[in-house]
Design an enzyme around this catalytic site. Structure first.
Site, PDB file in Angstrom:
ATOM      1  N   CYS A   1      89.186  19.025 -22.525  1.00 23.20           N
ATOM      2  CA  CYS A   1      89.635  18.487 -21.237  1.00 23.20           C
ATOM      3  C   CYS A   1      90.290  17.116 -21.427  1.00 23.20           C
ATOM      4  O   CYS A   1      89.695  16.212 -22.009  1.00 23.20           O
ATOM      5  CB  CYS A   1      88.438  18.376 -20.299  1.00 23.20           C
ATOM      6  SG  CYS A   1      88.793  17.512 -18.771  1.00 23.20           S
TER       7      CYS A   1
ATOM      8  N   ILE B   1      75.900 -21.991  14.961  1.00 21.41           N
ATOM      9  CA  ILE B   1      76.017 -22.990  13.923  1.00 21.41           C
ATOM     10  C   ILE B   1      77.411 -22.903  13.321  1.00 21.41           C
ATOM     11  O   ILE B   1      77.969 -21.815  13.199  1.00 21.41           O
ATOM     12  CB  ILE B   1      74.881 -22.737  12.903  1.00 21.41           C
ATOM     13  CG1 ILE B   1      74.694 -23.867  11.931  1.00 21.41           C
ATOM     14  CG2 ILE B   1      75.074 -21.469  12.199  1.00 21.41           C
ATOM     15  CD1 ILE B   1      73.413 -23.693  11.129  1.00 21.41           C
TER      16      ILE B   1
ATOM     17  N   LYS C   1      70.328 -18.629   4.476  1.00 20.60           N
ATOM     18  CA  LYS C   1      70.800 -18.096   5.757  1.00 20.60           C
ATOM     19  C   LYS C   1      70.441 -16.613   5.784  1.00 20.60           C
ATOM     20  O   LYS C   1      71.102 -15.787   5.156  1.00 20.60           O
ATOM     21  CB  LYS C   1      72.308 -18.294   5.916  1.00 20.60           C
ATOM     22  CG  LYS C   1      72.803 -17.902   7.302  1.00 20.60           C
ATOM     23  CD  LYS C   1      74.240 -18.300   7.501  1.00 20.60           C
ATOM     24  CE  LYS C   1      74.676 -18.105   8.944  1.00 20.60           C
ATOM     25  NZ  LYS C   1      74.491 -16.748   9.450  1.00 20.60           N
TER      26      LYS C   1
ATOM     27  N   ARG D   1      68.503 -13.930  21.174  1.00 26.06           N
ATOM     28  CA  ARG D   1      69.362 -15.066  21.496  1.00 26.06           C
ATOM     29  C   ARG D   1      70.262 -14.763  22.698  1.00 26.06           C
ATOM     30  O   ARG D   1      70.547 -15.628  23.514  1.00 26.06           O
ATOM     31  CB  ARG D   1      70.219 -15.414  20.283  1.00 26.06           C
ATOM     32  CG  ARG D   1      70.918 -16.735  20.416  1.00 26.06           C
ATOM     33  CD  ARG D   1      71.469 -17.160  19.081  1.00 26.06           C
ATOM     34  NE  ARG D   1      72.764 -16.564  18.889  1.00 26.06           N
ATOM     35  CZ  ARG D   1      73.894 -17.255  18.903  1.00 26.06           C
ATOM     36  NH1 ARG D   1      73.871 -18.560  19.032  1.00 26.06           N
ATOM     37  NH2 ARG D   1      75.036 -16.644  18.758  1.00 26.06           N
TER      38      ARG D   1
ATOM     39  N   ASP E   1      40.671  -1.976   8.759  1.00 28.47           N
ATOM     40  CA  ASP E   1      40.762  -0.899   9.748  1.00 28.47           C
ATOM     41  C   ASP E   1      39.467  -0.762  10.537  1.00 28.47           C
ATOM     42  O   ASP E   1      39.488  -0.499  11.735  1.00 28.47           O
ATOM     43  CB  ASP E   1      41.067   0.440   9.069  1.00 28.47           C
ATOM     44  CG  ASP E   1      42.473   0.453   8.507  1.00 28.47           C
ATOM     45  OD1 ASP E   1      43.269  -0.438   8.884  1.00 28.47           O
ATOM     46  OD2 ASP E   1      42.761   1.338   7.680  1.00 28.47           O
TER      47      ASP E   1
END
Ligand code: IVH
Length: 688
Positions: free
Chosen positions: A449, A85, A123, A144, A39
C-alpha cells in the site's frame, strides 16, 4: 422516648459531626472516617428529621441531596453588583507589564517608589456564583446573571459537597453576620470524563433525553442551572472562592489575601495556587509557570487573574464602567475554538490503520493554527456525527493532536450525509477490515500500500532497525511522491541518477546516502525482522524469534501453533506474523531484499531451554566496574536470561554495582541472590 431537648441536641451534634467530616472529605481531601460511618451518621440525622420535621435546618447536610424540581428560577437582586473583569488579550508577558504600568500610573507612583503588591490567582473556567451566608449559614446562592440580577440556584448549590452549608469561625476570627462569598463552580476533568462515560453508557443502553457534555465548563454551568435538583446532585461539581460581595459585621480586613485566608479558616475552598507577588516580574513569572502547568492541573483554566492586594488601594483605584481598575484577567490562548469542516479524509498509518481526519477551515487554537483534527475512528466519528459543512468545536491542549470535540447542531443547515468508513483502503484499494473487538479499520495491503510505504520506509530505516542514516521524512516523501520508490527493495536500487534529480539533494549527501545504504545491508536477523514493521512485532519479540528459530526461513514458514512455542509470543503476535508471511507480496519483498544483498548471520535454532540461563530472571542495578548496563544486559539475554526492571519474588539474581539503591534493599528483603560483576561473569560461564 427521650425528651425532645435530647433529640434536638442529638440532631445538633450529628449536624456538627457531618459538617466536620464533609469538610475533611470534600475540601481537605483527607477523610477521617470511612464512608460507611459517614453514611450511618447521615441516615441517623435523616431519620430524626423525618420524625421531627421542625428540626430540619437549611444548613443540615441532609439538604444536600436535592429537593423537588422547579418550574423556573426566582430572580435575585445582588446587594453588591457582580462585576466582570478587564481582560488582557496579550498572550505574552506584556499583559502583566501593561497592568503593572497602569496601576503605577493610576496610583501616581514614581520610579523610586517600591513595587506594588498583587495577588495572582488562577482564572477558573466555570460559572460565577454568589453564596450568601447569614450568621454563618448558607441562605442563598445566585448566578451572576447580568451582574445586577441573577438567578436563585440555592437548591442546586446545596448539593455541591465542597460548598459549606455552615461556616465555622472562632474567637480570633469570627464569621461575619452577613457574608457573601464569590467564586467559581467548576468540574474537575476526571469527574467530567467519568460523568461523560456514564452518560455514554446510558445512551448506549437506549436511554432517551440523555446527552454527553462538550466540556467541563458547559457541564458545570448546565448542572447549576438544572431545574431538577436531584439531577444536579448527581453532577460532580467543585468550587473555589476568589472574592466577595456584601460583608457585614466581622473582622477588619486590610488585604485581599487576608480575606482569602479567612475563607479558608471558615471552611471555604480557596485554591492553593494563590500567590502574593510584588511588581511586574513576579506576575510575568506566575503567568509563565501556570502556563506550563496548565495541562497538568486537574481542572480547566483559561488564564490567570492579577489583583492589587491592598484593599485601601483597591478603593482608591475604583471602577471604570463595570470593571474594577484594580484587577485584570490575563488569558492563555483558548484551547477550544469553533470552525467548519471542509472535508473528511481517511489517512492510512504505517500498520494500515485508517483514521478519519476532519479537514478544517484554518483556526488559531491552543497557540497554533490548526487545519486537521482527528476523529479517531469510525465509532467516534459516528458518535459525534461530524459531517462535511458542519460547525465544530476543535480542541488542542498541550502537545496533544487536535481533535473535534463536538458538532454545533444548531448551525447545521446543509443535508450532507453521515460519515461512513470506506471498506476499501482509499490509497491502494485493498480491502479494509475491522476485526472483532477492535475500534480500527485496517488496510490489508501491507507493504504493497502506497500510503503505508512512506511510514514503512521510515520504520525500516530507523536507528533501531536497519539504521540508514540520512533517510529522513523529507527524503522519503520526495522519493515516494516522485514514484522512485514503491517497495522497500527499491531503496537498494537507488542510484546517483535518481538522487541528483531530487530538489535540495547535493552530490555529497547523495553519495553519503548510498554509502549508508550499502553499509546497512550487513545487519542482524532481529533488526531485519523488526524493520519489516509487522504488527505487534517489536524489538524484543524480533529478538525472541531470532533466538528461537535461528534463521528467517523457518519463521516465514511457521504455523501459528509453532510460533506460540516461542517464549513470550502470544496468540495475537503469532497470528499477526503468520498473516504477514502468508501474503505473497510480503514474501516477495523479503526475497528481493535478500537478492539486493541484505544478509545477517544465521545460526542453528537454539531452543531457549538449552541456554545456560533459560528461565532465569535477572535485575541489574548500580554501576558495574567494567561492563556497561547495555553490555551486561546483552550478555545475559544471549545466555537466555530475562532482564527485568524491578525486583520481585520472581527475580533469581540481582547484579549490583556501586550506588545501588532501593533495588538492593528489596533484594535483601526478599532474600534474592546478589552478585557483583565477578559473580555475574561466573554465572554466565556456569549457568547456575
Ligand atoms: S475576580 C471584580 N478572580 O472570570 C472582580 N474572577 O470576567 C471579579 N473568574 O466573572 C472577578 N477565576 O467568573 C476573579 N480568580 C478569579 C477568577 C474569576 C475565574 C471568572 C469569574 C468572572 C470572570 C471575569
Amino acid at each position: 422516648m427521650p425528651l425532645f431537648a435530647d433529640i434536638e441536641q442529638r440532631a445538633q451534634a450529628l449536624r456538627q459531626q457531618l459538617h466536620h467530616h464533609a469538610h475533611r472529605y470534600y475540601v481537605l481531601d483527607a477523610p477521617a472516617i470511612p464512608d460507611a460511618d459517614y453514611d450511618r451518621l447521615f441516615r441517623e440525622l435523616q431519620a430524626l428529621e423525618e420524625a421531627h420535621p421542625e428540626l430540619r435546618r437549611p444548613d443540615s447536610p441532609t439538604q444536600r441531596v436535592g429537593g423537588k424540581p422547579l418550574d423556573g428560577f426566582a430572580k435575585v437582586r445582588h446587594q453588591v453588583p457582580m462585576l466582570s473583569i478587564r481582560t488582557e488579550t496579550d498572550i505574552e508577558a506584556t499583559g502583566a507589564r501593561n497592568f503593572d504600568t497602569r496601576m503605577r500610573r493610576e496610583l501616581r507612583l514614581g520610579e523610586a517608589d517600591p513595587p506594588v503588591e498583587y495577588v495572582a490567582e488562577l482564572k477558573f473556567d466555570g460559572l460565577a456564583i454568589n453564596l450568601r451566608y447569614e450568621h454563618g449559614v448558607l441562605v442563598q446562592a445566585a448566578t451572576r446573571g447580568d451582574g445586577e440580577v441573577g438567578e436563585d440556584v440555592t437548591q442546586n448549590i446545596r448539593t455541591v459537597g465542597q460548598i459549606p452549608l455552615r461556616l465555622e469561625g472562632d474567637a480570633s476570627l469570627p464569621v461575619p453576620r452577613v457574608l457573601e462569598v464569590r467564586g467559581e463552580v467548576y468540574m474537575r476533568r476526571d469527574d467530567f470524563e467519568r460523568m461523560n462515560e456514564q452518560q455514554r453508557a446510558k445512551i448506549d443502553s437506549g436511554a432517551k433525553n440523555e446527552k454527553t457534555f462538550v466540556n467541563p465548563r458547559n457541564a458545570a454551568a448546565g448542572a447549576v442551572r438544572q431545574l431538577d435538583p436531584a439531577i444536579a446532585a448527581q453532577r460532580p461539581l467543585s468550587f473555589f472562592a476568589y472574592g466577595w460581595g456584601e460583608i457585614g459585621g466581622g473582622p477588619d480586613f486590610v488585604t485581599h489575601a487576608q480575606v482569602l485566608q479567612a475563607f479558608k479558616t471558615w471552611g471555604v475552598p480557596v485554591s492553593d495556587r494563590v500567590r502574593v507577588t510584588r511588581g511586574a516580574d513576579e506576575l510575568v513569572a506566575f503567568h509563565q509557570a501556570v502556563g506550563q502547568d496548565r495541562d497538568q492541573l486537574p481542572f480547566d483554566i483559561d488564564g490567570v487573574v492579577y489583583k492589587v492586594n491592598s484593599l485601601a488601594l483597591q478603593r482608591q483605584l475604583g471602577f471604570v464602567t463595570r470593571e474594577p481598575r484594580w484587577a485584570v484577567a490575563h488569558k492563555f490562548p483558548a484551547q477550544e475554538q469553533t470552525t467548519t469542516v471542509e472535508a473528511i479524509d481517511v489517512q492510512v498509518g504505517r500498520t494500515g490503520k485508517l483514521t478519519p481526519v476532519a479537514k478544517l477551515a484554518p483556526v488559531f487554537v491552543g497557540g497554533v493554527t490548526v487545519t486537521n483534527a482527528t476523529l479517531h475512528n469510525e465509532d467516534e466519528a459516528r458518535r459525534k456525527d461530524v459531517r462535511v459543512g458542519d460547525h465544530v468545536i476543535v480542541r488542542r491542549a498541550g502537545d496533544v493532536i487536535p481533535e473535534v470535540v463536538a458538532v454545533v447542531p444548531e448551525r447545521r443547515t446543509h443535508d450532507a450525509p453521515p460519515f461512513t468508513m470506506p471498506r476499501q483502503c482509499p490509497v491502494c484499494g485493498s480491502d479494509a477490515v475491522r476485526e472483532e473487538g477492535e475500534a480500527d479499520y485496517r488496510c490489508t495491503g501491507g507493504l504493497f500500500c502506497a500510503a503505508q510505504r512512506k511510514q514503512a520506509l521510515l520504520h525500516f530505516g530507523q536507528r533501531r532497525a536497519l539504521d540508514i542514516e540520512g533517510l529522513g521524512e523529507k527524503l522519503v516523501d520526495q522519493l515516494v511522491d516522485a514514484g522512485i520508490i514503491r517497495t522497500l527493495p527499491d531503496l537498494y536500487r537507488l542510484g546517483l541518477g535518481h538522487l541528483a534529480a531530487l530538489e535540495r539533494m547535493g552530490d555529497k549527501s547523495a553519495q553519503n546516502l548510498l554509502a549508508n545504504l550499502e553499509q546497512s545491508k550487513q545487519t542482524t536477523l532481529p533488526r531485519f525482522l523488526f524493520g519489516l514493521g509487522i504488527r505487534h512485532v517489536g524489538e524484543a519479540t524480533a529478538r525472541d524469534l531470532a533466538r528461537h528459530f535461528g534463521s528467517l526461513d523457518p519463521i516465514m514458514a511457521a504455523s501459528p501453533d509453532r510460533l506460540l512455542q516461542v517464549p513470550d509470543v502470544g496468540p495475537i503476535v503469532a497470528e499477526s506474523l503468520h498473516t504477514f508471511f502468508a501474503q505473497p507480496h510480503n514474501r516477495e519483498v523479503v526475497e528481493q531484499l535478500r537478492a539486493c544483498g541484505l544478509h545477517w548471520p544465521e545460526g542453528e535454532p537454539a531452543p531457549v531451554a538449552s541456554l545456560p540461563l533459560a528461565g532465569k530472571t535477572v535485575v541489574l542495578t548500580g554501576t558495574l566496574p567494567t561492563l556497561s548496563r547495555e553490555e551486561a544486559k546483552t550478555m545475559l539475554e544471549a545466555a537466555g536470561a530475562k532482564v527485568a526492571a524491578s525486583v520481585s519474588r520472581k527475580t533469581d539474581y540481582l547484579v549490583a554495582g556501586t550506588e545501588a539503591g532501593s533495588k538492593l534493599d528489596k533484594a535483601r528483603e526478599l532474600g534474592t541472590v546478589i552478585l557483583d560483576e565477578v559473580g555475574l561473569k561466573a554465572l554466565l560461564l556456569s549457568g547456575n
